[in-house]
Design an enzyme around this catalytic site. Structure first.
Site, mmCIF file in Angstrom:
data_model
loop_
_atom_site.group_PDB
_atom_site.id
_atom_site.type_symbol
_atom_site.label_atom_id
_atom_site.label_comp_id
_atom_site.label_asym_id
_atom_site.label_seq_id
_atom_site.Cartn_x
_atom_site.Cartn_y
_atom_site.Cartn_z
ATOM 1 N N GLY A 277 87.303 -17.303 18.938
ATOM 2 C CA GLY A 277 88.496 -16.859 18.621
ATOM 3 C C GLY A 277 89.464 -17.884 19.109
ATOM 4 C CE1 TYR B 241 91.931 -19.145 -0.232
ATOM 5 C CE2 TYR B 241 91.684 -21.263 1.205
ATOM 6 C CZ TYR B 241 92.370 -20.060 0.800
ATOM 7 O OH TYR B 241 93.289 -19.654 1.597
ATOM 8 N N GLY C 174 89.204 -20.755 6.642
ATOM 9 C CA GLY C 174 88.726 -20.321 7.984
ATOM 10 C C GLY C 174 87.317 -20.011 8.009
ATOM 11 C CG ASP D 6 88.208 -16.320 10.536
ATOM 12 O OD1 ASP D 6 88.228 -17.239 9.849
ATOM 13 O OD2 ASP D 6 89.076 -15.523 10.968
ATOM 14 C CG ASP E 91 88.862 -10.273 10.821
ATOM 15 O OD1 ASP E 91 89.079 -9.645 11.892
ATOM 16 O OD2 ASP E 91 88.374 -11.612 11.047
ATOM 17 C CB THR F 252 94.917 -13.486 16.138
ATOM 18 O OG1 THR F 252 94.185 -13.481 17.189
ATOM 19 C CG2 THR F 252 96.248 -14.432 16.492
ATOM 20 C CB THR G 193 114.554 1.213 21.847
ATOM 21 O OG1 THR G 193 115.898 1.537 21.616
ATOM 22 C CG2 THR G 193 114.134 -0.206 21.536
#
Length: 244
Positions: free
Chosen positions: A8, A87, A94, A96, A117, A120, A172
């Site tokens: 990753g 695609y 990617g 992944d 997924d 990140t 906050t």
């Protein structure tokens, strides 16, 4: 036994499979990959191996990996895969996401499958019942959302994910948790609902580092497994081995 490596942005995962079963999982800093692979090879007799890397590894690292692992497959856009990739820009898809689509094709044959997924980034990948990968979406992940509020403002603090006490934040910090966590959950639920309107028999899978945190807060019924990229990589390895 097979060794599956998923690199990753900051860390790497390695899994040892015996036949189709994930037996051992290792998580480590991606910069220590050579050291960790050597440790694994001392413990297990590895036959096949495959690696995917969403972040770049140096040529020297790949060279050392190939020296350690005979017939190592580097997953890329030219690797043989079991599904049909429709695609629009297959060369930019990617690794992944390729692995997740392979898992969906293999484990849910002739099904419409949406794989989410949550790492990140949050990626959405759709494979139809004809075994065709159509695409999906990419959105900021939990940590990225918290970081952006801190980076692009002068006073908002950097927080880590926490389940909101209420959707109405009275401080906050509570407001940030409500905005980030409720926002990402409602986004995922909304995307799932969009797909279900067009594909009523939809199967939805959730994976990635934030799987366990998000799964309990989503309204839609979702199959959750944080290691589907590793599972998908093993499906690709098996597919290529059978094709030899």
């Amino acid at each position: 036994m097979d060794l599956i490596i998923d690199v990753g942005n900051t860390r790497a995962k390695a899994a040892v499979f015996e036949k189709d079963n994930l037996k051992h999982l290792f998580v480590f800093d991606k910069n220590k990959i050579i050291l960790e692979v050597k440790k694994i090879l001392k413990k297990f007799q590895i036959g096949g191996s495959i690696i995917s890397a969403v972040s770049k590894l140096s040529p020297e690292t790949f060279k050392k990996l190939h020296e350690l692992l005979v017939n190592l497959i580097e997953l890329n856009s030219t690797t043989k895969i079991p599904f049909k990739n429709n695609y629009g820009t297959p060369n930019t898809l990617g690794v992944d996401r390729i692995a997740l689509a392979s898992y969906a094709f293999n484990d849910f044959p002739e099904k419409n499958v949406l794989v989410i997924d949550a790492g990140t980034c949050v990626t959405f990948d759709f494979l139809n019942s004809e075994g065709e990968y159509l695409g999906g979406a990419i959105s900021p992940g939990l940590a990225m959302r918290y970081q952006s509020l801190n980076n692009y403002t002068s006073k908002l603090p950097l927080l880590t994910s926490e389940v909101p006490k209420s959707f109405i934040g009275t401080t906050t910090k509570e407001s940030i948790h409500s905005g980030v966590v409720n926002g990402i959950c409602r986004e995922i639920d909304g995307v799932v609902t969009q797909y279900k309107k067009e594909y009523e028999d939809l199967t939805v899978l959730l994976t990635g580092g934030d799987t366990l945190f998000l799964a309990k807060q989503l309204k839609n019924h979702i199959f959750a497994n944080p290691n589907l990229v590793l599972e998908g990589l093993h499906r690709i390895l098996t597919y290529n081995r059978a094709d030899d």
